[in-house]
Design an enzyme around this catalytic site. Structure first.
Site, mmCIF file in Angstrom:
data_model
loop_
_atom_site.group_PDB
_atom_site.id
_atom_site.type_symbol
_atom_site.label_atom_id
_atom_site.label_comp_id
_atom_site.label_asym_id
_atom_site.label_seq_id
_atom_site.Cartn_x
_atom_site.Cartn_y
_atom_site.Cartn_z
ATOM 1 N N SER A 61 -6.022 -1.162 3.551
ATOM 2 C CA SER A 61 -6.232 -2.593 3.274
ATOM 3 C C SER A 61 -6.657 -3.340 4.528
ATOM 4 O O SER A 61 -6.381 -2.908 5.648
ATOM 5 C CB SER A 61 -4.946 -3.216 2.734
ATOM 6 O OG SER A 61 -4.464 -2.468 1.653
HETATM 7 N N1 SAM Z 1 -0.782 1.035 2.188
HETATM 8 C C1 SAM Z 1 -1.921 1.856 2.472
HETATM 9 C C2 SAM Z 1 -2.294 1.922 3.917
HETATM 10 O O1 SAM Z 1 -1.711 1.198 4.734
HETATM 11 O O2 SAM Z 1 -3.166 2.733 4.218
HETATM 12 C C3 SAM Z 1 -3.136 1.511 1.656
HETATM 13 C C4 SAM Z 1 -2.943 1.769 0.253
HETATM 14 S S1 SAM Z 1 -4.375 1.999 -0.717
HETATM 15 C C5 SAM Z 1 -4.977 0.371 -0.858
HETATM 16 C C6 SAM Z 1 -3.533 2.321 -2.252
HETATM 17 C C7 SAM Z 1 -2.848 3.663 -2.310
HETATM 18 O O3 SAM Z 1 -2.033 3.710 -3.482
HETATM 19 C C8 SAM Z 1 -3.796 4.842 -2.393
HETATM 20 O O4 SAM Z 1 -3.537 5.739 -1.360
HETATM 21 C C9 SAM Z 1 -3.477 5.452 -3.767
HETATM 22 O O5 SAM Z 1 -3.626 6.847 -3.804
HETATM 23 C C10 SAM Z 1 -2.047 5.031 -3.938
HETATM 24 N N2 SAM Z 1 -1.540 5.042 -5.322
HETATM 25 C C11 SAM Z 1 -2.176 4.689 -6.467
HETATM 26 N N3 SAM Z 1 -1.343 4.839 -7.519
HETATM 27 C C12 SAM Z 1 -0.151 5.291 -7.032
HETATM 28 C C13 SAM Z 1 1.096 5.627 -7.599
HETATM 29 N N4 SAM Z 1 1.344 5.552 -8.916
HETATM 30 N N5 SAM Z 1 2.079 6.065 -6.790
HETATM 31 C C14 SAM Z 1 1.881 6.164 -5.452
HETATM 32 N N6 SAM Z 1 0.721 5.873 -4.853
HETATM 33 C C15 SAM Z 1 -0.274 5.422 -5.627
#
Ligand code: SAM
Length: 212
Positions: A61
């Site tokens: 993000s």
């Molecule tokens: N917080 C992260 C960072 O600092 O890099 C960025 C997050 S990215 C915008 C969203 C993340 O949520 C992705 O890595 C995706 O694979 C994960 N995601 C999506 N659905 C999910 C779920 N049900 N459980 C865990 N992770 C999930």
């Protein structure tokens, strides 16, 4: 490139300008080496005002979004915080500066491994698990704070259940492509919801999320 100066510029030009005031959050943003969490070929862009690509179509993000969500949570040192969507581990590192107990769940195993390596290299302690974060982490609940870093169609009920009484949760909720950042406080077992910024996160995929 002098990364310390790049971080100071990021805080001045992106984070303070977006109205972030919490001094502990600002200090964390000045401290965490974001360039250690992005792809080596993208390190020169690591302090720019952009979401950057990660593996498997996911993103890290924008810095101001990390700061705004961290500020909304009013984190205290003793809090136990759960993050859904570890990605590359950057937001988890910022949380780990703000409190001593950070738990983070990522559904994509390669990303969970990458985050573990990044967090170890940068020296932050986060308890991680790979799986569907929409189900939370019941064995470690309740959590004082929960942060969802992927866009949800609705507030996952398991996360509300696992939020401590009086606790705060921040989550982008809306359509697959556009969401509103919602701040939820659990009061007498019920969620009190406040809408804040419009945002666009990658989808939360899972049992209480979107289908893959
Ligand atoms: N917080 C992260 C960072 O600092 O890099 C960025 C997050 S990215 C915008 C969203 C993340 O949520 C992705 O890595 C995706 O694979 C994960 N995601 C999506 N659905 C999910 C779920 N049900 N459980 C865990 N992770 C999930």
């Amino acid at each position: 490139m002098d990364y310390k100066i790049a971080r100071q510029n990021m805080v001045r030009n992106q984070i303070l300008k977006r109205g972030v005031k919490n001094e502990l959050v600002i200090k964390a943003m000045l401290e965490v080496p974001r360039h250690l969490f992005v792809d080596k070929g993208m390190q020169s862009q690591s302090y720019s005002d952009n979401a950057l690509p990660l593996l498997r179509g996911q993103t890290i993000s924008q810095p101001h979004m990390v700061a705004l969500m961290s500020e909304m949570l009013k984190i205290e040192k003793q809090h136990k915080v759960l993050e859904i969507g570890t990605g590359c581990g950057y937001q988890a590192a910022v949380l780990a500066v703000l409190c001593d107990n950070v738990y983070s769940i990522e559904r994509i195993p390669e990303l969970a491994e990458l985050a573990a390596e990044n967090l170890k290299n940068a020296g932050y302690r986060v308890t991680q698990k790979t799986g569907d974060g929409t189900l939370g982490w019941p064995e470690n609940a309740p959590f004082d704070r929960i942060i969802v870093t992927a866009g949800a169609p609705e507030m996952p009920p398991s996360l509300l259940d696992q939020l401590a009484e009086g606790g705060l949760m921040v989550a982008p909720v809306g359509s697959r492509s556009v969401q509103t950042l919602k701040l939820i406080q659990k009061v007498n077992g019920k969620p009190i919801v406040k809408n804040s910024y419009d945002c666009a996160f990658v989808p939360l995929i899972g049992e209480s999320g979107w289908k893959e």
